[in-house]
Design a protein around this motif. Sequence first.
Motif, PDB file in Angstrom:
ATOM      1  N   LYS A  26      -3.954   9.195   6.528  1.00 57.37           N
ATOM      2  CA  LYS A  26      -5.283   9.329   5.904  1.00 57.37           C
ATOM      3  C   LYS A  26      -5.142   9.568   4.400  1.00 57.37           C
ATOM      4  CE  LYS A  26      -7.676  11.309   9.877  1.00 57.37           C
ATOM      5  NZ  LYS A  26      -8.299  12.531  10.419  1.00 57.37           N
ATOM      6  N   GLU A  27      -4.257  10.485   4.043  1.00 62.21           N
ATOM      7  CA  GLU A  27      -4.086  10.834   2.629  1.00 62.21           C
ATOM      8  C   GLU A  27      -3.572   9.653   1.821  1.00 62.21           C
ATOM      9  OE1 GLU A  27      -4.306  12.869  -0.818  1.00 62.21           O
ATOM     10  OE2 GLU A  27      -5.112  13.531   1.117  1.00 62.21           O
ATOM     11  N   TYR A  28      -2.661   8.893   2.402  1.00 64.02           N
ATOM     12  CA  TYR A  28      -2.068   7.744   1.700  1.00 64.02           C
ATOM     13  C   TYR A  28      -3.119   6.709   1.328  1.00 64.02           C
ATOM     14  CZ  TYR A  28       2.006   4.800   0.561  1.00 64.02           C
ATOM     15  OH  TYR A  28       2.960   4.064  -0.085  1.00 64.02           O
ATOM     16  N   THR A  29      -4.175   6.616   2.127  1.00 61.40           N
ATOM     17  CA  THR A  29      -5.233   5.632   1.845  1.00 61.40           C
ATOM     18  C   THR A  29      -6.263   6.146   0.841  1.00 61.40           C
ATOM     19  OG1 THR A  29      -6.614   6.361   3.689  1.00 61.40           O
ATOM     20  CG2 THR A  29      -5.019   4.593   4.135  1.00 61.40           C
ATOM     21  N   ARG A  30      -6.101   7.351   0.356  1.00 61.94           N
ATOM     22  CA  ARG A  30      -7.059   7.932  -0.596  1.00 61.94           C
ATOM     23  C   ARG A  30      -6.690   7.668  -2.053  1.00 61.94           C
ATOM     24  NH1 ARG A  30      -7.193  13.051   3.046  1.00 61.94           N
ATOM     25  NH2 ARG A  30      -8.930  12.519   4.382  1.00 61.94           N
ATOM     26  N   SER A  31      -5.838   6.708  -2.281  1.00 62.94           N
ATOM     27  CA  SER A  31      -5.412   6.431  -3.652  1.00 62.94           C
ATOM     28  C   SER A  31      -6.223   5.297  -4.264  1.00 62.94           C
ATOM     29  CB  SER A  31      -3.937   6.039  -3.671  1.00 62.94           C
ATOM     30  OG  SER A  31      -3.793   4.750  -3.124  1.00 62.94           O
ATOM     31  N   ASP A  32      -6.233   5.246  -5.580  1.00 68.27           N
ATOM     32  CA  ASP A  32      -6.887   4.137  -6.271  1.00 68.27           C
ATOM     33  C   ASP A  32      -6.184   2.823  -5.960  1.00 68.27           C
ATOM     34  OD1 ASP A  32      -8.687   5.894  -7.406  1.00 68.27           O
ATOM     35  OD2 ASP A  32      -7.542   6.112  -9.258  1.00 68.27           O
ATOM     36  N   PHE A  33      -4.863   2.881  -5.762  1.00 73.04           N
ATOM     37  CA  PHE A  33      -4.089   1.679  -5.474  1.00 73.04           C
ATOM     38  C   PHE A  33      -4.507   1.065  -4.142  1.00 73.04           C
ATOM     39  CE2 PHE A  33       0.041  -0.415  -4.225  1.00 73.04           C
ATOM     40  CZ  PHE A  33       0.009  -1.386  -5.214  1.00 73.04           C
ATOM     41  N   TRP A  34      -4.870   1.911  -3.170  1.00 71.38           N
ATOM     42  CA  TRP A  34      -5.319   1.423  -1.858  1.00 71.38           C
ATOM     43  C   TRP A  34      -6.529   0.507  -2.018  1.00 71.38           C
ATOM     44  CZ3 TRP A  34      -3.898   1.067   3.109  1.00 71.38           C
ATOM     45  CH2 TRP A  34      -4.871   0.811   4.062  1.00 71.38           C
ATOM     46  N   ASP A  35      -7.401   0.819  -2.959  1.00 71.07           N
ATOM     47  CA  ASP A  35      -8.639   0.058  -3.132  1.00 71.07           C
ATOM     48  C   ASP A  35      -8.435  -1.295  -3.806  1.00 71.07           C
ATOM     49  OD1 ASP A  35     -10.199   2.007  -1.904  1.00 71.07           O
ATOM     50  OD2 ASP A  35     -10.426   3.125  -3.770  1.00 71.07           O
ATOM     51  N   THR A  36      -7.239  -1.588  -4.246  1.00 69.78           N
ATOM     52  CA  THR A  36      -6.974  -2.905  -4.821  1.00 69.78           C
ATOM     53  C   THR A  36      -6.515  -3.841  -3.710  1.00 69.78           C
ATOM     54  OG1 THR A  36      -4.634  -2.497  -5.288  1.00 69.78           O
ATOM     55  CG2 THR A  36      -6.227  -1.827  -6.993  1.00 69.78           C
ATOM     56  N   LYS A  37      -6.728  -5.124  -3.918  1.00 69.18           N
ATOM     57  CA  LYS A  37      -6.340  -6.107  -2.898  1.00 69.18           C
ATOM     58  C   LYS A  37      -4.842  -6.028  -2.611  1.00 69.18           C
ATOM     59  CE  LYS A  37      -6.475 -11.025  -1.888  1.00 69.18           C
ATOM     60  NZ  LYS A  37      -6.761 -12.348  -2.396  1.00 69.18           N
ATOM     61  N   GLY A  38      -4.036  -6.010  -3.646  1.00 67.15           N
ATOM     62  CA  GLY A  38      -2.596  -5.946  -3.460  1.00 67.15           C
ATOM     63  C   GLY A  38      -2.138  -4.625  -2.882  1.00 67.15           C
ATOM     64  N   GLY A  39      -2.795  -3.552  -3.273  1.00 70.47           N
ATOM     65  CA  GLY A  39      -2.424  -2.234  -2.778  1.00 70.47           C
ATOM     66  C   GLY A  39      -2.669  -2.091  -1.296  1.00 70.47           C
ATOM     67  N   LYS A  40      -3.833  -2.470  -0.865  1.00 71.74           N
ATOM     68  CA  LYS A  40      -4.164  -2.360   0.559  1.00 71.74           C
ATOM     69  C   LYS A  40      -3.226  -3.238   1.397  1.00 71.74           C
ATOM     70  CE  LYS A  40      -8.155  -1.975   3.504  1.00 71.74           C
ATOM     71  NZ  LYS A  40      -9.600  -1.947   3.542  1.00 71.74           N
ATOM     72  N   ARG A  41      -2.967  -4.436   0.910  1.00 69.09           N
ATOM     73  CA  ARG A  41      -2.077  -5.364   1.628  1.00 69.09           C
ATOM     74  C   ARG A  41      -0.675  -4.768   1.731  1.00 69.09           C
ATOM     75  NH1 ARG A  41       1.326  -8.517  -0.625  1.00 69.09           N
ATOM     76  NH2 ARG A  41       0.249  -8.596  -2.607  1.00 69.09           N
ATOM     77  N   ARG A  42      -0.218  -4.158   0.663  1.00 69.78           N
ATOM     78  CA  ARG A  42       1.145  -3.632   0.648  1.00 69.78           C
ATOM     79  C   ARG A  42       1.268  -2.322   1.427  1.00 69.78           C
ATOM     80  NH1 ARG A  42       5.249  -3.103  -4.379  1.00 69.78           N
ATOM     81  NH2 ARG A  42       7.014  -2.441  -3.141  1.00 69.78           N
ATOM     82  N   MET A  43       0.233  -1.504   1.410  1.00 71.28           N
ATOM     83  CA  MET A  43       0.296  -0.187   2.031  1.00 71.28           C
ATOM     84  C   MET A  43      -0.076  -0.178   3.509  1.00 71.28           C
ATOM     85  SD  MET A  43      -1.438   1.884  -1.144  1.00 71.28           S
ATOM     86  CE  MET A  43      -1.565   3.456  -0.333  1.00 71.28           C
ATOM     87  N   THR A  44      -0.827  -1.175   3.962  1.00 71.92           N
ATOM     88  CA  THR A  44      -1.322  -1.190   5.344  1.00 71.92           C
ATOM     89  C   THR A  44      -0.216  -1.087   6.392  1.00 71.92           C
ATOM     90  OG1 THR A  44      -3.386  -2.289   4.767  1.00 71.92           O
ATOM     91  CG2 THR A  44      -2.626  -2.547   7.035  1.00 71.92           C
ATOM     92  N   PRO A  45       0.902  -1.812   6.269  1.00 74.06           N
ATOM     93  CA  PRO A  45       1.927  -1.678   7.310  1.00 74.06           C
ATOM     94  C   PRO A  45       2.441  -0.239   7.478  1.00 74.06           C
ATOM     95  CG  PRO A  45       2.346  -3.627   5.998  1.00 74.06           C
ATOM     96  CD  PRO A  45       1.239  -2.869   5.316  1.00 74.06           C
TER      97      PRO A  45
END
Length: 131
Positions: free
Chosen positions: A90-109
């Motif tokens: 949950k905490e990892y998804t609370r970043s500004d990077f998560w909200d970017t297309k590349g960030g979400k794609r990279r962090m989701t796995p």
Amino acid sequence: HLIKKGEEDLPWYDPRFVHDVFLEDLRAHAAIAVRLFELDPKVPEETIVLADMPHEMQAFIIDGTFNGMIGQSPKTRSLLKQGNWKEAAKEYTRSDFWDTKGGKRRMTPFVEYLREHAKIQAKRQKATTND
């Protein structure tokens, strides 16, 4: 590897050179991950160092040092060192990077891996409680 000023003329076309640069970067980022996952004596709940984590989780964490996300999220690191995979996801998804297309794609796995690990952890805890 982020090609820096002055590195443009290096032999990036040579697979052996690229492999060597990759290994150098990997060693450097693995060392960063080890340092980031040292236990904080001020937080007694932190009991897990990087080497104690599952190998796949270690790989995700080292990858997270490449984009800086692990380094920029002390709360996520603390939750991981506490073995609290669900809250760490949950905490990892609370970043500004998560909200970017590349960030979400990279962090989701990694987030999905943590959520799955949390489910397994909950089943184990339930099984030991029922014994």
